[in-house]
Scaffold this motif. Structure first.
Motif, PDB file in Angstrom:
ATOM      1  N   GLU A 130       0.787  -1.352  -0.047  1.00  0.00           N
ATOM      2  CA  GLU A 130      -0.050   0.091   0.029  1.00  0.00           C
ATOM      3  C   GLU A 130       0.914   1.237   0.039  1.00  0.00           C
ATOM      4  OE1 GLU A 130      -3.743   0.194   0.490  1.00  0.00           O
ATOM      5  OE2 GLU A 130      -3.507  -1.361  -0.921  1.00  0.00           O
ATOM      6  N   MET A 131       1.860   1.188   0.791  1.00  0.00           N
ATOM      7  CA  MET A 131       2.948   2.504   0.746  1.00  0.00           C
ATOM      8  C   MET A 131       3.564   2.651  -0.609  1.00  0.00           C
ATOM      9  SD  MET A 131       5.623   3.291   3.801  1.00  0.00           S
ATOM     10  CE  MET A 131       6.797   2.359   3.232  1.00  0.00           C
ATOM     11  N   ALA A 132       3.902   1.566  -1.057  1.00  0.00           N
ATOM     12  CA  ALA A 132       4.795   1.480  -2.319  1.00  0.00           C
ATOM     13  C   ALA A 132       3.855   2.142  -3.463  1.00  0.00           C
ATOM     14  CB  ALA A 132       5.234   0.266  -2.786  1.00  0.00           C
ATOM     15  N   ALA A 133       2.588   1.876  -3.396  1.00  0.00           N
ATOM     16  CA  ALA A 133       1.707   2.362  -4.497  1.00  0.00           C
ATOM     17  C   ALA A 133       1.316   3.671  -4.217  1.00  0.00           C
ATOM     18  CB  ALA A 133       0.297   1.288  -4.512  1.00  0.00           C
ATOM     19  N   GLY A 134       1.625   4.258  -2.963  1.00  0.00           N
ATOM     20  CA  GLY A 134       1.431   5.636  -2.583  1.00  0.00           C
ATOM     21  C   GLY A 134      -0.049   5.969  -1.956  1.00  0.00           C
ATOM     22  N   ARG A 135      -0.608   4.865  -1.481  1.00  0.00           N
ATOM     23  CA  ARG A 135      -1.937   4.855  -0.757  1.00  0.00           C
ATOM     24  C   ARG A 135      -1.834   4.862   0.734  1.00  0.00           C
ATOM     25  NH1 ARG A 135      -3.013   1.161  -5.168  1.00  0.00           N
ATOM     26  NH2 ARG A 135      -2.457  -0.667  -3.776  1.00  0.00           N
ATOM     27  N   LEU A 136      -0.581   4.939   1.124  1.00  0.00           N
ATOM     28  CA  LEU A 136      -0.309   4.939   2.694  1.00  0.00           C
ATOM     29  C   LEU A 136       1.032   5.665   2.779  1.00  0.00           C
ATOM     30  CD1 LEU A 136      -1.584   3.569   5.102  1.00  0.00           C
ATOM     31  CD2 LEU A 136       0.147   1.750   5.024  1.00  0.00           C
ATOM     32  N   ALA A 137       0.926   6.695   3.754  1.00  0.00           N
ATOM     33  CA  ALA A 137       2.048   7.636   3.756  1.00  0.00           C
ATOM     34  C   ALA A 137       3.326   7.204   4.566  1.00  0.00           C
ATOM     35  CB  ALA A 137       1.489   9.058   4.380  1.00  0.00           C
ATOM     36  N   ARG A 138       2.920   6.514   5.530  1.00  0.00           N
ATOM     37  CA  ARG A 138       3.971   5.912   6.582  1.00  0.00           C
ATOM     38  C   ARG A 138       3.571   4.876   7.408  1.00  0.00           C
ATOM     39  NH1 ARG A 138       2.170  10.530   7.803  1.00  0.00           N
ATOM     40  NH2 ARG A 138       0.908  10.904   9.650  1.00  0.00           N
ATOM     41  N   ILE A 139       4.474   4.093   7.950  1.00  0.00           N
ATOM     42  CA  ILE A 139       4.194   2.766   8.566  1.00  0.00           C
ATOM     43  C   ILE A 139       4.965   2.851   9.933  1.00  0.00           C
ATOM     44  CG2 ILE A 139       3.925   0.243   8.835  1.00  0.00           C
ATOM     45  CD1 ILE A 139       3.990   0.250   5.982  1.00  0.00           C
ATOM     46  N   THR A 140       4.441   2.728  11.027  1.00  0.00           N
ATOM     47  CA  THR A 140       5.563   2.524  12.399  1.00  0.00           C
ATOM     48  C   THR A 140       5.181   1.238  13.181  1.00  0.00           C
ATOM     49  OG1 THR A 140       4.996   4.988  12.864  1.00  0.00           O
ATOM     50  CG2 THR A 140       6.009   3.717  14.682  1.00  0.00           C
ATOM     51  N   LEU A 141       6.412   0.578  13.177  1.00  0.00           N
ATOM     52  CA  LEU A 141       6.569  -0.909  13.747  1.00  0.00           C
ATOM     53  C   LEU A 141       7.103  -0.320  15.296  1.00  0.00           C
ATOM     54  CD1 LEU A 141       8.112  -2.812  11.142  1.00  0.00           C
ATOM     55  CD2 LEU A 141       5.756  -2.444  11.192  1.00  0.00           C
ATOM     56  N   ASP A 142       6.031  -0.857  16.149  1.00  0.00           N
ATOM     57  CA  ASP A 142       6.296  -0.701  17.736  1.00  0.00           C
ATOM     58  C   ASP A 142       6.392  -1.948  18.153  1.00  0.00           C
ATOM     59  OD1 ASP A 142       6.420  -0.034  20.227  1.00  0.00           O
ATOM     60  OD2 ASP A 142       4.765   1.399  19.998  1.00  0.00           O
ATOM     61  N   PHE A 143       7.811  -2.380  18.547  1.00  0.00           N
ATOM     62  CA  PHE A 143       8.075  -3.735  19.220  1.00  0.00           C
ATOM     63  C   PHE A 143       8.004  -3.732  20.866  1.00  0.00           C
ATOM     64  CE2 PHE A 143      10.190  -3.994  15.082  1.00  0.00           C
ATOM     65  CZ  PHE A 143       9.964  -5.248  14.637  1.00  0.00           C
ATOM     66  N   ALA A 144       7.348  -4.832  21.362  1.00  0.00           N
ATOM     67  CA  ALA A 144       7.189  -4.834  22.502  1.00  0.00           C
ATOM     68  C   ALA A 144       8.443  -4.633  23.454  1.00  0.00           C
ATOM     69  CB  ALA A 144       6.495  -6.063  22.975  1.00  0.00           C
ATOM     70  N   ASP A 145       9.532  -4.859  22.856  1.00  0.00           N
ATOM     71  CA  ASP A 145      10.739  -4.572  23.606  1.00  0.00           C
ATOM     72  C   ASP A 145      11.209  -3.008  23.641  1.00  0.00           C
ATOM     73  OD1 ASP A 145      11.719  -4.152  21.139  1.00  0.00           O
ATOM     74  OD2 ASP A 145      12.575  -6.281  21.022  1.00  0.00           O
ATOM     75  N   GLY A 146      10.401  -2.101  23.024  1.00  0.00           N
ATOM     76  CA  GLY A 146      10.889  -0.974  22.985  1.00  0.00           C
ATOM     77  C   GLY A 146      11.574  -0.229  21.755  1.00  0.00           C
ATOM     78  N   HIS A 147      11.830  -1.326  20.934  1.00  0.00           N
ATOM     79  CA  HIS A 147      12.311  -0.747  19.511  1.00  0.00           C
ATOM     80  C   HIS A 147      11.339  -0.461  18.698  1.00  0.00           C
ATOM     81  CE1 HIS A 147      15.705  -0.766  16.586  1.00  0.00           C
ATOM     82  NE2 HIS A 147      14.816  -1.249  15.831  1.00  0.00           N
ATOM     83  N   ARG A 148      11.540   0.748  17.846  1.00  0.00           N
ATOM     84  CA  ARG A 148      10.644   1.411  17.081  1.00  0.00           C
ATOM     85  C   ARG A 148      11.549   1.739  15.464  1.00  0.00           C
ATOM     86  NH1 ARG A 148       7.118   4.993  20.991  1.00  0.00           N
ATOM     87  NH2 ARG A 148       6.184   3.482  22.201  1.00  0.00           N
ATOM     88  N   VAL A 149      10.654   1.423  14.542  1.00  0.00           N
ATOM     89  CA  VAL A 149      11.239   1.972  13.329  1.00  0.00           C
ATOM     90  C   VAL A 149      10.045   2.687  12.558  1.00  0.00           C
ATOM     91  CG1 VAL A 149      13.009   0.292  13.367  1.00  0.00           C
ATOM     92  CG2 VAL A 149      10.689  -0.356  12.116  1.00  0.00           C
ATOM     93  N   ARG A 150      10.450   3.641  11.798  1.00  0.00           N
ATOM     94  CA  ARG A 150       9.215   4.210  10.967  1.00  0.00           C
ATOM     95  C   ARG A 150       9.745   4.196   9.489  1.00  0.00           C
ATOM     96  NH1 ARG A 150       7.035   9.439  13.408  1.00  0.00           N
ATOM     97  NH2 ARG A 150       6.105   7.813  14.400  1.00  0.00           N
ATOM     98  N   LEU A 151       8.687   3.898   8.590  1.00  0.00           N
ATOM     99  CA  LEU A 151       8.903   3.864   7.143  1.00  0.00           C
ATOM    100  C   LEU A 151       8.237   4.700   6.376  1.00  0.00           C
ATOM    101  CD1 LEU A 151       8.464   0.522   8.428  1.00  0.00           C
ATOM    102  CD2 LEU A 151       9.689  -0.134   6.251  1.00  0.00           C
TER     103      LEU A 151
END
Length: 328
Positions: free
Chosen positions: A279-300
């Motif tokens: 969805e993001m690659a097609a431009g229908r989603l602006a960003r994705i945040t992955l929030d792991f339960a160990d506190g690690h987070r990334v945003r794409l």
């Protein structure tokens, strides 16, 4: 960056061990922004929920959703659980939906427990068979304990309240265990192949918050507590579907997806990560945040696809102390 977005709540990375992401997803995650480490406790939801006063009064919030009468009292969950003694102590093995409790179970057990808790000024009831509550007078001092979901599989004695105040609760728990152990309903449950209800789990103490605002428009979760908080905060709440809806189905805004139960990385990628990335690659989603339960987070975000010099994210199961950002 405007447009629909998604937040994905994930289990701790260590749960995936040596499992590997498929190449496309691994490339995306290797090119993501790494955010400041979040809390690995219930407080981690503070980024997605604004709660005043600060805290996580789960019992009052779920009570409000179950019965609509939480205001003006202090509440604590006293959930039915199954504990298995072993050579080193006792382990919490089943709670909530895994016990398959019925209204008939609650109607059988609660009359036997009411005199015990009524005598100490905390009536017990169950507007839902899996969620039992103690009502305490305003200002009551109640112990802080982990949720049963956090303690499942662990030694129960590591989670009992300590100190002089804790002694009262340990005594109440022991008396409740005797009542439940001797209850004929447990013999019926075991004859039906069901686990007995042989203990209670005290947790979630607090009063109804003055203010809750969800920082997402929609939440997809099968967690009753999380659903209650987001619903109170004004978000649209639905159960978790079989796989990620499209951005069009999400109707814009920010959608939070709770897949903390995931154990199989291949299935997680197939049903959730890959559809979101497409969805993001097609431009229908602006960003994705992955929030792991160990506190690690990334945003794409879509522009991250140009970070071709970064190596793929090769092992999401690395421990919390290891670096997973390979920039080449």
């Amino acid at each position: 960056m405007s447009g629909p977005s998604a937040i994905v709540l994930l289990p701790p990375r260590a749960r995936f061990g040596g499992q590997r992401l498929p190449p496309v997803s691994a490339r995306w995650l290797g090119r993501a922004d790494h955010l400041p480490k979040g809390s690995a406790s219930g407080e981690r939801m503070r980024d997605w929920l604004d709660i005043l006063p600060r805290g996580w009064p789960a019992a009052a919030v779920t009570r409000q959703r179950d019965a609509g009468d939480a205001a003006g009292s202090t509440w604590m969950r006293a959930d039915p659980v199954y504990i298995q003694p072993d050579i080193n102590g006792a382990r919490l093995l089943a709670h909530g939906e895994s016990l398959a409790l019925t209204a008939g179970d609650a109607a059988a057990f609660l009359p036997a427990l009411r005199p015990l808790f009524g005598d100490v000024g905390m009536p017990i009831d169950a507007p839902d068979p899996a969620r039992w509550y103690l009502q305490a007078p305003p200002g009551s001092k109640l112990p802080a304990m982990a949720s049963p979901a956090e303690a499942v599989g662990m030694d129960v004695f590591d989670h009992l309240p300590e100190g002089p105040d804790g002694r009262r609760w340990r005594a109440l728990l022991s008396e409740a265990q005797v009542v439940l152990h001797n209850h004929p309903r447990n013999a019926q449950r075991q004859a039906e192949g069901l686990a007995p209800v042989n203990s209670l789990w005290f947790w979630g103490a607090g009063t109804l918050p003055d203010h809750v605002t969800a920082r997402v428009e929609r939440a997809l979760t099968d967690d009753d507590t999380l659903a209650a908080f987001f619903s109170l905060g004004g978000a649209s709440v639905d159960g978790l579907p079989q796989r990620m809806p499209t951005a069009a189905d999400a109707a814009g805004g920010t959608t939070l997806v709770d897949v903390r139960h995931a154990r199989d990385l291949t299935a997680l990628d197939r049903d959730w990560l890959s559809p979101l990335l497409a969805e993001m690659a097609a431009g229908r989603l602006a960003r994705i945040t992955l929030d792991f339960a160990d506190g690690h987070r990334v945003r794409l975000a879509r522009p991250h696809r140009w970070r071709f010099w970064r190596r793929p994210w090769s092992n999401p199961g690395l421990g919390a102390g290891a670096s997973v950002e390979a920039t080449g």
